[in-house]
Design a protein around this motif. Structure first.
Motif, PDB file in Angstrom:
ATOM      1  N   PRO A  88      75.260 -31.227 -38.812  1.00 25.79           N
ATOM      2  CA  PRO A  88      73.966 -31.377 -39.493  1.00 25.79           C
ATOM      3  C   PRO A  88      72.895 -30.554 -38.758  1.00 25.79           C
ATOM      4  CG  PRO A  88      74.952 -33.508 -38.940  1.00 25.79           C
ATOM      5  CD  PRO A  88      75.689 -32.467 -38.179  1.00 25.79           C
ATOM      6  N   PHE A  89      72.184 -29.733 -39.475  1.00 20.10           N
ATOM      7  CA  PHE A  89      71.117 -28.938 -38.874  1.00 20.10           C
ATOM      8  C   PHE A  89      70.118 -28.560 -39.952  1.00 20.10           C
ATOM      9  CE2 PHE A  89      73.810 -25.761 -40.724  1.00 20.10           C
ATOM     10  CZ  PHE A  89      72.945 -24.756 -41.136  1.00 20.10           C
ATOM     11  N   ARG A  90      68.932 -28.167 -39.502  1.00 17.92           N
ATOM     12  CA  ARG A  90      67.914 -27.600 -40.386  1.00 17.92           C
ATOM     13  C   ARG A  90      67.223 -26.477 -39.623  1.00 17.92           C
ATOM     14  NH1 ARG A  90      65.307 -33.328 -42.389  1.00 17.92           N
ATOM     15  NH2 ARG A  90      66.902 -33.855 -43.928  1.00 17.92           N
ATOM     16  N   ILE A  91      67.023 -25.370 -40.279  1.00 19.30           N
ATOM     17  CA  ILE A  91      66.326 -24.237 -39.686  1.00 19.30           C
ATOM     18  C   ILE A  91      64.981 -24.083 -40.395  1.00 19.30           C
ATOM     19  CG2 ILE A  91      66.336 -21.749 -39.304  1.00 19.30           C
ATOM     20  CD1 ILE A  91      69.326 -21.829 -39.105  1.00 19.30           C
ATOM     21  N   TYR A  92      63.918 -24.110 -39.597  1.00 19.71           N
ATOM     22  CA  TYR A  92      62.573 -23.964 -40.131  1.00 19.71           C
ATOM     23  C   TYR A  92      62.027 -22.595 -39.732  1.00 19.71           C
ATOM     24  CZ  TYR A  92      62.646 -29.024 -40.857  1.00 19.71           C
ATOM     25  OH  TYR A  92      62.967 -30.288 -41.264  1.00 19.71           O
ATOM     26  N   GLN A  93      61.467 -21.877 -40.693  1.00 20.51           N
ATOM     27  CA  GLN A  93      60.873 -20.571 -40.434  1.00 20.51           C
ATOM     28  C   GLN A  93      59.382 -20.619 -40.733  1.00 20.51           C
ATOM     29  OE1 GLN A  93      64.192 -18.663 -42.944  1.00 20.51           O
ATOM     30  NE2 GLN A  93      63.591 -17.033 -41.533  1.00 20.51           N
ATOM     31  N   ALA A  94      58.584 -20.249 -39.742  1.00 21.02           N
ATOM     32  CA  ALA A  94      57.134 -20.312 -39.909  1.00 21.02           C
ATOM     33  C   ALA A  94      56.615 -19.238 -40.843  1.00 21.02           C
ATOM     34  CB  ALA A  94      56.456 -20.181 -38.540  1.00 21.02           C
ATOM     35  N   THR A  95      57.419 -18.210 -41.101  1.00 19.26           N
ATOM     36  CA  THR A  95      56.943 -17.076 -41.895  1.00 19.26           C
ATOM     37  C   THR A  95      57.298 -17.195 -43.374  1.00 19.26           C
ATOM     38  OG1 THR A  95      58.978 -15.891 -41.322  1.00 19.26           O
ATOM     39  CG2 THR A  95      57.037 -15.516 -39.934  1.00 19.26           C
ATOM     40  N   THR A  96      57.901 -18.294 -43.783  1.00 19.79           N
ATOM     41  CA  THR A  96      58.277 -18.466 -45.179  1.00 19.79           C
ATOM     42  C   THR A  96      57.720 -19.781 -45.708  1.00 19.79           C
ATOM     43  OG1 THR A  96      60.354 -19.614 -44.674  1.00 19.79           O
ATOM     44  CG2 THR A  96      60.424 -17.202 -44.768  1.00 19.79           C
ATOM     45  N   GLU A  97      57.650 -19.884 -47.031  1.00 19.62           N
ATOM     46  CA  GLU A  97      57.173 -21.112 -47.659  1.00 19.62           C
ATOM     47  C   GLU A  97      58.310 -22.099 -47.894  1.00 19.62           C
ATOM     48  OE1 GLU A  97      55.091 -20.141 -51.195  1.00 19.62           O
ATOM     49  OE2 GLU A  97      53.472 -19.055 -50.169  1.00 19.62           O
ATOM     50  N   ARG A  98      59.527 -21.661 -47.711  1.00 17.76           N
ATOM     51  CA  ARG A  98      60.665 -22.555 -47.890  1.00 17.76           C
ATOM     52  C   ARG A  98      60.644 -23.610 -46.788  1.00 17.76           C
ATOM     53  NH1 ARG A  98      66.993 -20.489 -48.097  1.00 17.76           N
ATOM     54  NH2 ARG A  98      67.955 -22.517 -48.526  1.00 17.76           N
ATOM     55  N   PRO A  99      60.734 -24.887 -47.127  1.00 17.70           N
ATOM     56  CA  PRO A  99      60.626 -25.930 -46.095  1.00 17.70           C
ATOM     57  C   PRO A  99      61.626 -25.765 -44.964  1.00 17.70           C
ATOM     58  CG  PRO A  99      60.513 -26.900 -48.286  1.00 17.70           C
ATOM     59  CD  PRO A  99      60.888 -25.466 -48.480  1.00 17.70           C
ATOM     60  N   PHE A 100      62.886 -25.584 -45.304  1.00 19.11           N
ATOM     61  CA  PHE A 100      63.907 -25.395 -44.274  1.00 19.11           C
ATOM     62  C   PHE A 100      65.181 -24.880 -44.924  1.00 19.11           C
ATOM     63  CE2 PHE A 100      63.865 -29.914 -45.487  1.00 19.11           C
ATOM     64  CZ  PHE A 100      65.150 -30.072 -45.981  1.00 19.11           C
ATOM     65  N   ILE A 101      66.090 -24.425 -44.071  1.00 16.82           N
ATOM     66  CA  ILE A 101      67.401 -23.964 -44.519  1.00 16.82           C
ATOM     67  C   ILE A 101      68.429 -24.994 -44.065  1.00 16.82           C
ATOM     68  CG2 ILE A 101      69.131 -22.138 -44.371  1.00 16.82           C
ATOM     69  CD1 ILE A 101      66.895 -20.205 -43.679  1.00 16.82           C
ATOM     70  N   GLN A 102      69.284 -25.403 -44.973  1.00 20.34           N
ATOM     71  CA  GLN A 102      70.320 -26.383 -44.665  1.00 20.34           C
ATOM     72  C   GLN A 102      71.592 -25.988 -45.405  1.00 20.34           C
ATOM     73  OE1 GLN A 102      69.044 -30.379 -45.408  1.00 20.34           O
ATOM     74  NE2 GLN A 102      70.565 -31.278 -44.071  1.00 20.34           N
TER      75      GLN A 102
END
Length: 353
Positions: free
Chosen positions: A277-291
């Protein structure tokens, strides 16, 4: 004095192997014999017995009772998927020093009241060491009380926090918030406190700690569904769920990990977690996270690394020179194509690595 009717039999002498053992063949610390010695290792109990694979001592390969430096009895076997999984398990659950360092990670923070808030007297800043693994609304009761002392009661509404114009989501771990928004700033982290004009479009309401607990347990259940098909969390009693939550709320390492350890283990006959289980958050995109579904072990039996995960899920974070820093709830240097932070709230709740 009355004598015995039959003489006492003489004590039998010890066998030569016990009375004249070769140097280095006796048991090591904790009763574990060295390879090639004559003693027998005590039968492991509890989690130590659970961690054994193929007759191996916890953390070691099958065929060895302890780390071997030669000796006729040391016959290392080929590392298999289950062995790799067990070694990974040992690193995740046995290294208490690392777990403690992660748990006690703190961010020095300065809270200041928003300038437009109406007060009866000047509001002094409030300084606090924030735990990276917790949530803002869970650890800021003292901040709230500090500023309420100088405010009119009719002006006090739901508290919320902001950093340089960005509302801070309370359901993100504190370490994740810092890495996303302030990792390149000087400490202390300056957070602005508001009691009015709640940003309905940007933040969820949090009227009590019960809301935080519900979010926290939802993350735990989601993670266990990926790791164990929800078997571990469903077998726990309600008091175990409560102990897990109270350990986080009260910042009690031992209380939390006594239960969380079960969520980080798996039977030795399994090949590890089903998915990480993981989530990747990118400050440069509007997408909440990648899962995404990602297995810990490749089809060939090799352990996947964090770099493997990034190459598969977020290749823009990898440069030709590789990634200079890897970690959960940490941000990559600003020179990278994007800022990436990892949230482990669904792995081992909000724990940075």
């Amino acid at each position: 004095m009355r004598q015995r009717s039959t003489p006492r039999p003489a004590r039998r002498p010890p066998p030569p192997s016990a009375s004249a053992a070769a140097p280095g063949s006796g048991p090591e610390r904790g009763g574990r014999p060295k390879p090639g010695g004559s003693g027998a290792a005590p039968e492991p109990r509890g989690r130590a017995a659970h961690a054994r694979v193929g007759g191996a001592a916890p953390g070691f390969l099958p065929g060895a009772a302890a780390p071997a430096r030669g000796g006729p009895q040391f016959q290392p076997k080929k590392r298999t998927r289950s062995t790799c999984a067990s070694l990974l398990l040992g690193r995740m659950t046995d290294d208490k020093d690392v777990l403690r360092d992660v748990w006690f990670g703190r961010i020095p923070t300065c809270f200041t009241l928003y300038q437009d808030e109406i007060t009866e007297r000047e509001a002094e800043p409030y300084y606090l060491l924030l735990p990276r693994i917790s949530y803002l609304t869970l650890v800021t009761d003292k901040v709230k009380k500090h500023f309420q002392k100088v405010m009119r009661q009719e002006e006090i509404n739901e508290i919320w926090f902001e950093y340089e114009g960005t509302p801070l989501k309370w359901h993100y771990p504190i370490g994740l918030l810092f890495d996303l928004h302030a990792s390149n700033t000087a400490l202390p982290w300056n957070i602005t406190v508001h009691f009015k004009n709640f940003p309905e479009k940007d933040l969820l309401h949090c009227h009590s700690k019960d809301v935080i607990e519900a979010h926290f347990m939802a993350c735990i259940k989601e993670a266990d569904a990926l790791k164990h098909k929800s078997q571990v969390i469903n077998e726990m009693q309600k008091k175990d769920h409560k102990q897990l939550w109270m350990g986080l709320q009260n910042d009690k390492f031992e209380q939390f990990w006594a239960i969380n350890r079960k969520l980080m283990e798996y039977p030795p006959e399994d090949n590890g977690f089903r998915y990480i289980p993981f989530r990747i958050y990118q400050a440069t995109t509007e997408r909440p996270f990648i899962q995404k579904l990602f297995r810990p072990i490749a089809s060939g039996g090799q352990l996947h690394t964090l770099g493997d995960l990034l190459k598969d899920v977020c290749p823009s974070a990898i440069t030709p020179e590789g990634v200079s820093y890897l970690g959960f709830n940490r941000a990559f240097p600003a020179a990278q194509p994007c800022v990436v932070a990892f949230d482990c709230s669904s792995y081992t709740p909000s724990v940075p690595v």
